[in-house]
Motif scaffolding. Structure first.
Motif, PDB file in Angstrom:
ATOM      1  N   LYS A   6       0.856  -1.194   0.000  1.00 51.08           N
ATOM      2  CA  LYS A   6       0.000   0.000   0.000  1.00 51.08           C
ATOM      3  C   LYS A   6       0.884   1.233   0.000  1.00 51.08           C
ATOM      4  O   LYS A   6       1.894   1.274   0.698  1.00 51.08           O
ATOM      5  CB  LYS A   6      -0.848   0.003   1.278  1.00 51.08           C
ATOM      6  CG  LYS A   6      -2.284  -0.424   1.033  1.00 51.08           C
ATOM      7  CD  LYS A   6      -3.090  -0.461   2.309  1.00 51.08           C
ATOM      8  CE  LYS A   6      -3.175   0.891   2.990  1.00 51.08           C
ATOM      9  NZ  LYS A   6      -3.902   0.815   4.274  1.00 51.08           N
ATOM     10  N   PRO A   7       0.518   2.277  -0.766  1.00 51.19           N
ATOM     11  CA  PRO A   7       1.382   3.464  -0.778  1.00 51.19           C
ATOM     12  C   PRO A   7       1.390   4.181   0.577  1.00 51.19           C
ATOM     13  O   PRO A   7       0.414   4.109   1.326  1.00 51.19           O
ATOM     14  CB  PRO A   7       0.755   4.350  -1.858  1.00 51.19           C
ATOM     15  CG  PRO A   7      -0.601   3.821  -2.100  1.00 51.19           C
ATOM     16  CD  PRO A   7      -0.626   2.382  -1.698  1.00 51.19           C
ATOM     17  N   VAL A   8       2.499   4.839   0.860  1.00 47.06           N
ATOM     18  CA  VAL A   8       2.579   5.736   2.012  1.00 47.06           C
ATOM     19  C   VAL A   8       2.132   7.099   1.502  1.00 47.06           C
ATOM     20  O   VAL A   8       2.899   7.805   0.839  1.00 47.06           O
ATOM     21  CB  VAL A   8       4.029   5.835   2.549  1.00 47.06           C
ATOM     22  CG1 VAL A   8       4.088   6.780   3.745  1.00 47.06           C
ATOM     23  CG2 VAL A   8       4.578   4.467   2.907  1.00 47.06           C
ATOM     24  N   LEU A   9       0.876   7.444   1.742  1.00 45.98           N
ATOM     25  CA  LEU A   9       0.364   8.712   1.204  1.00 45.98           C
ATOM     26  C   LEU A   9       0.957   9.877   1.981  1.00 45.98           C
ATOM     27  O   LEU A   9       1.194   9.781   3.185  1.00 45.98           O
ATOM     28  CB  LEU A   9      -1.168   8.733   1.275  1.00 45.98           C
ATOM     29  CG  LEU A   9      -1.860   7.690   0.398  1.00 45.98           C
ATOM     30  CD1 LEU A   9      -3.377   7.737   0.610  1.00 45.98           C
ATOM     31  CD2 LEU A   9      -1.532   7.893  -1.077  1.00 45.98           C
ATOM     32  N   PRO A  10       1.222  11.001   1.278  1.00 43.34           N
ATOM     33  CA  PRO A  10       1.827  12.152   1.959  1.00 43.34           C
ATOM     34  C   PRO A  10       0.838  12.864   2.875  1.00 43.34           C
ATOM     35  O   PRO A  10      -0.372  12.679   2.764  1.00 43.34           O
ATOM     36  CB  PRO A  10       2.241  13.059   0.792  1.00 43.34           C
ATOM     37  CG  PRO A  10       1.370  12.678  -0.345  1.00 43.34           C
ATOM     38  CD  PRO A  10       1.032  11.225  -0.169  1.00 43.34           C
ATOM     39  N   GLY A  11       1.379  13.687   3.770  1.00 43.84           N
ATOM     40  CA  GLY A  11       0.539  14.526   4.629  1.00 43.84           C
ATOM     41  C   GLY A  11       0.288  13.861   5.970  1.00 43.84           C
ATOM     42  O   GLY A  11       0.912  12.859   6.327  1.00 43.84           O
ATOM     43  N   THR A  12      -0.668  14.441   6.693  1.00 41.13           N
ATOM     44  CA  THR A  12      -0.951  13.961   8.042  1.00 41.13           C
ATOM     45  C   THR A  12      -1.841  12.730   7.975  1.00 41.13           C
ATOM     46  O   THR A  12      -2.799  12.683   7.204  1.00 41.13           O
ATOM     47  CB  THR A  12      -1.634  15.076   8.857  1.00 41.13           C
ATOM     48  OG1 THR A  12      -0.812  16.237   8.764  1.00 41.13           O
ATOM     49  CG2 THR A  12      -1.798  14.689  10.306  1.00 41.13           C
ATOM     50  N   LEU A  13      -1.482  11.728   8.747  1.00 40.12           N
ATOM     51  CA  LEU A  13      -2.245  10.484   8.758  1.00 40.12           C
ATOM     52  C   LEU A  13      -3.427  10.613   9.713  1.00 40.12           C
ATOM     53  O   LEU A  13      -3.531  11.576  10.476  1.00 40.12           O
ATOM     54  CB  LEU A  13      -1.327   9.338   9.197  1.00 40.12           C
ATOM     55  CG  LEU A  13      -0.052   9.189   8.349  1.00 40.12           C
ATOM     56  CD1 LEU A  13       0.902   8.182   8.972  1.00 40.12           C
ATOM     57  CD2 LEU A  13      -0.402   8.780   6.925  1.00 40.12           C
ATOM     58  N   MET A  14      -4.308   9.603   9.688  1.00 36.55           N
ATOM     59  CA  MET A  14      -5.533   9.645  10.508  1.00 36.55           C
ATOM     60  C   MET A  14      -5.220   9.798  11.995  1.00 36.55           C
ATOM     61  O   MET A  14      -5.982  10.397  12.746  1.00 36.55           O
ATOM     62  CB  MET A  14      -6.363   8.370  10.292  1.00 36.55           C
ATOM     63  CG  MET A  14      -6.964   8.253   8.904  1.00 36.55           C
ATOM     64  SD  MET A  14      -8.015   9.656   8.466  1.00 36.55           S
ATOM     65  CE  MET A  14      -9.516   9.199   9.350  1.00 36.55           C
ATOM     66  N   ASP A  15      -4.070   9.254  12.436  1.00 37.76           N
ATOM     67  CA  ASP A  15      -3.728   9.341  13.864  1.00 37.76           C
ATOM     68  C   ASP A  15      -3.042  10.660  14.215  1.00 37.76           C
ATOM     69  O   ASP A  15      -2.543  10.830  15.325  1.00 37.76           O
ATOM     70  CB  ASP A  15      -2.850   8.153  14.271  1.00 37.76           C
ATOM     71  CG  ASP A  15      -1.525   8.113  13.509  1.00 37.76           C
ATOM     72  OD1 ASP A  15      -1.244   9.067  12.747  1.00 37.76           O
ATOM     73  OD2 ASP A  15      -0.765   7.143  13.678  1.00 37.76           O
ATOM     74  N   GLY A  16      -2.986  11.594  13.260  1.00 44.98           N
ATOM     75  CA  GLY A  16      -2.412  12.909  13.540  1.00 44.98           C
ATOM     76  C   GLY A  16      -0.912  12.979  13.323  1.00 44.98           C
ATOM     77  O   GLY A  16      -0.307  14.047  13.414  1.00 44.98           O
ATOM     78  N   ARG A  17      -0.301  11.827  13.009  1.00 43.91           N
ATOM     79  CA  ARG A  17       1.139  11.782  12.786  1.00 43.91           C
ATOM     80  C   ARG A  17       1.416  12.067  11.305  1.00 43.91           C
ATOM     81  O   ARG A  17       0.633  11.671  10.446  1.00 43.91           O
ATOM     82  CB  ARG A  17       1.617  10.365  13.137  1.00 43.91           C
ATOM     83  CG  ARG A  17       3.099  10.175  13.338  1.00 43.91           C
ATOM     84  CD  ARG A  17       3.358   8.702  13.700  1.00 43.91           C
ATOM     85  NE  ARG A  17       2.945   7.801  12.618  1.00 43.91           N
ATOM     86  CZ  ARG A  17       3.707   7.523  11.558  1.00 43.91           C
ATOM     87  NH1 ARG A  17       4.899   8.049  11.441  1.00 43.91           N
ATOM     88  NH2 ARG A  17       3.274   6.707  10.621  1.00 43.91           N
ATOM     89  N   ALA A  18       2.511  12.774  11.022  1.00 47.66           N
ATOM     90  CA  ALA A  18       2.857  13.036   9.617  1.00 47.66           C
ATOM     91  C   ALA A  18       3.517  11.799   9.018  1.00 47.66           C
ATOM     92  O   ALA A  18       4.365  11.180   9.660  1.00 47.66           O
ATOM     93  CB  ALA A  18       3.801  14.221   9.523  1.00 47.66           C
ATOM     94  N   ALA A  19       3.105  11.434   7.808  1.00 46.77           N
ATOM     95  CA  ALA A  19       3.793  10.343   7.095  1.00 46.77           C
ATOM     96  C   ALA A  19       5.254  10.740   6.957  1.00 46.77           C
ATOM     97  O   ALA A  19       5.559  11.867   6.578  1.00 46.77           O
ATOM     98  CB  ALA A  19       3.159  10.149   5.727  1.00 46.77           C
ATOM     99  N   THR A  20       6.168   9.819   7.277  1.00 41.56           N
ATOM    100  CA  THR A  20       7.591  10.177   7.371  1.00 41.56           C
ATOM    101  C   THR A  20       8.449   9.273   6.488  1.00 41.56           C
ATOM    102  O   THR A  20       8.327   8.047   6.548  1.00 41.56           O
ATOM    103  CB  THR A  20       8.057  10.077   8.841  1.00 41.56           C
ATOM    104  OG1 THR A  20       7.211  10.906   9.636  1.00 41.56           O
ATOM    105  CG2 THR A  20       9.501  10.535   9.005  1.00 41.56           C
ATOM    106  N   LEU A  21       9.301   9.908   5.690  1.00 39.34           N
ATOM    107  CA  LEU A  21      10.253   9.174   4.850  1.00 39.34           C
ATOM    108  C   LEU A  21      11.656   9.371   5.401  1.00 39.34           C
ATOM    109  O   LEU A  21      12.035  10.489   5.768  1.00 39.34           O
ATOM    110  CB  LEU A  21      10.183   9.666   3.399  1.00 39.34           C
ATOM    111  CG  LEU A  21       8.824   9.516   2.704  1.00 39.34           C
ATOM    112  CD1 LEU A  21       8.913  10.004   1.256  1.00 39.34           C
ATOM    113  CD2 LEU A  21       8.330   8.065   2.752  1.00 39.34           C
TER     114      LEU A  21
END
Ligand code: ATP
Ligand code: MG
Length: 395
Positions: A6-21
């Protein structure tokens, strides 16, 4: 086959954490990856032991440990959704450890091949892509029995070479013996010295679903083993040769079941034939022109491959010339002087990229200058003017 994740979509995730690379290594390639990832809405993490690493300076997180430090690797995995590398000399073992915890691309197995010139050349053979005649040198007996076909040649350490370091040009067997001693008798490859008409490279990218895209083939000028100038415009590399280079690069990537951005460097010989030189399992200095001359940069594409996002074929919208800015340019206008950036920026279509390094040393890559414009002639003329202002020899 790679697993399609599944892709790691950019931006803030549902749990409020930012997707991080995350990226292993904090050099300039890591810095430009971080910039591209942040522009798309990702948070970033860099692992590099240096407190002042170019990428660490601009990243949300900087884990300042050795590449093999177990605690550092686990902290990196903890804060990242996916992790890549910005240089091939990151121990493949560290990538293997990370891969047990998080999505990692490119895979340790591909990076391990790029780390070793002998393994790399064997891979070219498997993919049916011609490279220079060569011999592996492990022992004094290998030196004594090397075929005349690979002399005169260039002796290259199998591992850890970059920017022409760890290379000695040898005319004959006696010179080979002393060069191998001078290199500490480490495993080497001896490559036949070829008559080069020109050098070119191509950046390709491959997704975990096997989809491939490529940038146009770029023409490179090296000085003293270091890339000096890259030029990319129509007709710059003969079309048939360019098509062959793209096909060869795609074959090399497919053969590795590669995921990520891959640079493949080639030589074009005096008779017009193409031979592969080496690969870099990451964006490459010769691909920096893409930042300003294409609708997506090699770093944007690196972000997409890592995150598992769709790849679309990049389009070059301007002819381009890239000039490398080495440390030699500092101090030319008097002690402690910096290059005359204002004069350079007064030229049309000039894009300055500096890496945030404080110490300018000869041969050290401090930044690059991309020049774009409406026509190849215009770009070339402006790039030559910029070179003159900066004290770079004409090309
Ligand atoms: P980098 O990783 O910075 O690209 P490197 O240290 O791995 O460089 P190579 O790419 O192997 O070095 O070689 C550097 C340059 O030396 C080449 O770009 C080319 O100009 C020249 N060179 C290397 N091998 C040969 C060869 N077999 N024949 C002629 N010239 C060569
Ligand atoms: Mg090279």
């Amino acid at each position: 086959m790679n697993q399609i994740l599944k892709p790691v979509l950019p931006g803030t995730l549902m749990d409020g954490r930012a997707a991080t690379l995350g990226v292993m290594g904090g050099g300039q390639l890591g810095r430009m990856f971080v910039h591209a990832a942040q522009a798309m809405g990702y948070a970033t993490a860099v692992l590099d032991p240096d407190a002042a690493s170019p990428a660490g300076l601009v990243s949300h997180h900087h884990i300042q440990t050795a590449y093999t430090d177990a605690e550092g690797l686990s902290r990196l995995a903890d804060c990242c959704d996916a992790i890549t590398t910005e240089f091939e000399n990151v121990p493949a073992e560290a990538l293997r450890t990370l891969a047990g915890l998080r999505r990692v691309a490119p895979a340790a197995s591909a990076v391990a091949i790029a780390q070793d010139r002998a393994a790399e050349k064997a891979h070219f053979g498997r993919c049916g892509v011609a490279c220079a005649p060569y011999a592996e040198i492990h022992t004094a007996a290998d030196v004594a029995s090397v075929s005349d076909d690979v002399l005169p040649g260039i002796l290259k350490t199998a591992r850890m070479g970059y920017d022409g370091k760890g290379q000695v040009r040898v005319q004959d067997r006696a010179a080979l013996a002393s060069a191998w001693n001078a290199l500490g008798q480490v495993p080497c490859v001896l490559e036949k010295m070829l008559p080069l008409a020109l050098e070119c490279s191509v950046i390709v990218a491959r997704g975990s679903d096997g989809a491939m895209v490529n940038f146009p083939v770029q023409r490179n000028l090296h000085r003293e083993g270091i890339l000096a100038v890259t030029e990319v415009f129509q007709g710059n590399v003969p079309a048939a040769v360019a098509a062959q280079a793209v096909a060869g690069a795609c074959a090399v990537a497919q053969g590795l079941d590669y995921v990520g951005v891959l640079c493949v460097e080639f030589f074009v010989l005096a008779d017009g034939s193409l031979v592969v030189n080496e690969i870099a399992p990451r964006p490459h200095n010769s691909g920096h022109y893409t930042q300003n001359a294409c609708d997506q940069s090699q770093f944007d594409v690196q972000v997409r491959t890592l995150a598992g996002l769709p790849l679309t074929q990049p389009r070059q919208h301007s002819p381009a010339t890239m000039l490398n800015l080495l440390g030699d340019l500092w101090g030319q206008r008097g002690a402690d002087s910096v290059p005359d950036w204002a004069a350079v920026l007064a030229l049309p279509g000039v894009h300055l990229h500096l890496y945030g390094k404080t110490q300018a040393r000869p041969g050290r890559k401090m930044g690059h200058l991309n020049v774009t414009g409406a026509t190849a002639e215009q770009v070339r003329a402006t790039a030559l003017q910029a070179a003159q202002i900066l004290g770079i020899a004409p090309f």
